[in-house]
Design an enzyme around this catalytic site. Structure first.
Site, PDB file in Angstrom:
ATOM      1  N   ASN A 238     -21.558 -33.828   7.775  1.00  0.00           N
ATOM      2  CA  ASN A 238     -22.098 -34.457   8.976  1.00  0.00           C
ATOM      3  C   ASN A 238     -23.145 -35.525   8.644  1.00  0.00           C
ATOM      4  OD1 ASN A 238     -21.996 -34.465  11.876  1.00  0.00           O
ATOM      5  ND2 ASN A 238     -24.044 -33.571  11.892  1.00  0.00           N
ATOM      6  N   HIS A 240     -25.895 -35.169   7.109  1.00  0.00           N
ATOM      7  CA  HIS A 240     -27.249 -34.633   7.081  1.00  0.00           C
ATOM      8  C   HIS A 240     -27.449 -33.877   5.778  1.00  0.00           C
ATOM      9  CE1 HIS A 240     -26.988 -34.585  11.734  1.00  0.00           C
ATOM     10  NE2 HIS A 240     -27.638 -35.655  11.342  1.00  0.00           N
ATOM     11  N   CYS A 275     -32.752 -33.800   8.320  1.00  0.00           N
ATOM     12  CA  CYS A 275     -33.239 -34.788   7.364  1.00  0.00           C
ATOM     13  C   CYS A 275     -32.092 -35.745   7.055  1.00  0.00           C
ATOM     14  CB  CYS A 275     -33.726 -34.099   6.101  1.00  0.00           C
ATOM     15  SG  CYS A 275     -34.441 -35.202   4.870  1.00  0.00           S
TER      16      CYS A 275
END
Length: 343
Positions: A238, A240, A275
């Site tokens: 994804n 991330h 993050c």
């Protein structure tokens, strides 16, 4: 804000990604338009006081593993895992590889966390979720919904060594206001000894040692490692940073003298935001006084093979990961360490 896209949290909560739409958490269900709801149904059979998820009812066309004509793939045939006879949990065996061990000549906590993630995903697929890597349903993908991780707790009583065979059992369960959660038990396959446990939760409950509130770390911290940058290999499907990467970042700010003399016994992480690949991260660590018996409770209970001998042999730390430029919290953590056994 919760971390989005973590594979740890299959059967947990969903978050909306529509443009202009806020983030929402749901307890064990997926919202649909016009009142159509897909629900994770829990078996009524109880083990202890827990409800284990036995099946998935989505009201959608069946995915491949649910079709009677479905033929297992090569991976399905070679994978050393399957649902248990009663269908209430899933077990899988793994051989610890040489590249999965660390300086102690045993599997690292990151290795164990990756195995937990793998077993959780395989379980989700085996009971009929999609094979897109996030255990999402067709409706979830249409609505841009993915599972999220709110908290991860891992206890390790004994680290497996290179070429050891580890059997991991996992199940989903529903209990009161928590909604849904996933649990794991790790065993040494050769001896049957329980060597660890883990829990992934959406909503914490009171009076639970593994869910004790994690206090905010005071700044300045006693130890720090600043300027950590995600590698491309740290990103999940994804885009991330993967959940397991955070464990490594937390440990980066541990003092070397602790790493040399102690080994990690438990780690708890509260995920607060995702993050991105271009974020720069600071890892902060400070000792936390042991003011209650939470550490000793981890010995001689919950499958631990040994009892605590001396509380001075145990240390506890608070951790904080934050974005460097604005101080935004990524997650809070707590670790507990025990003296390494004498060689």
């Amino acid at each position: 804000m919760l971390l989005r896209g973590g594979a740890f949290s299959a059967c947990n909560a969903a978050v909306g990604e529509h443009q202009g739409q806020g983030n929402y958490r749901f307890s064990g269900l997926i919202r649909r338009p016009m009142g159509s709801v897909a629900t994770v149904w829990c078996s009524r059979a109880r083990r202890g006081n827990l409800l284990r998820v036995a099946s998935v009812a989505t009201g959608e066309p069946k995915s491949k593993p649910q079709e009677s004509s479905y033929q297992p793939s090569v991976a399905d045939r070679l994978r050393l895992g399957s649902l248990t006879e009663d269908g209430l949990s899933y077990k899988e065996k793994f051989i610890v590889r040489c590249y999965e061990v660390g300086i102690n000549k045993t599997a690292t906590v990151e290795t164990i966390a990756n195995l937990l993630q793998e077993v959780g995903c395989n379980h989700a697929q085996s009971v009929g979720f999609s094979t897109d890597g996030f255990a999402t349903t067709t409706t979830m993908r249409k609505m841009h919904l993915i599972w999220v991780t709110a908290r991860m707790h891992i206890e390790i009583y004994k680290y497996p060594a290179w070429s050891d065979v580890v059997e991991i059992e996992t199940w989903c369960q529903s209990e009161g206001r928590i909604g849904t959660r996933r649990d794991w038990i790790l065993k040494d396959y050769a001896t049957g000894e329980v060597i660890g446990r883990a829990t992934r939760l959406a909503f914490p409950e009171e009076n639970n040692a593994s869910l004790k509130k994690i206090s905010k770390l005071d700044d300045p911290a006693e130890y720090s490692k600043v300027g950590l940058v995600p590698r491309r290999a740290d990103l999940d499907m994804n885009q991330h940073v993967n959940n397991v990467t955070y464990i490594g970042w937390v440990l980066e700010s541990m003092p070397q003298e602790i790493i040399d003399s102690y080994e990690l016994q438990t780690i708890t992480l509260d995920y607060r935001r995702e993050c991105q690949h271009d974020d720069v991260v600071d890892s902060l660590t400070t000792p936390e006084p042991i003011i209650d018996d939470s550490v000793s409770q981890l010995h001689g209970t919950n499958g631990s093979p040994t009892a605590a001998k001396d509380e001075s042999d145990y240390l506890q730390f608070l951790h904080l990961l934050r974005i460097s430029n604005d101080g935004s919290e990524i997650n809070r953590g707590r670790t507990e360490w025990r003296k390494k056994p004498a060689k």
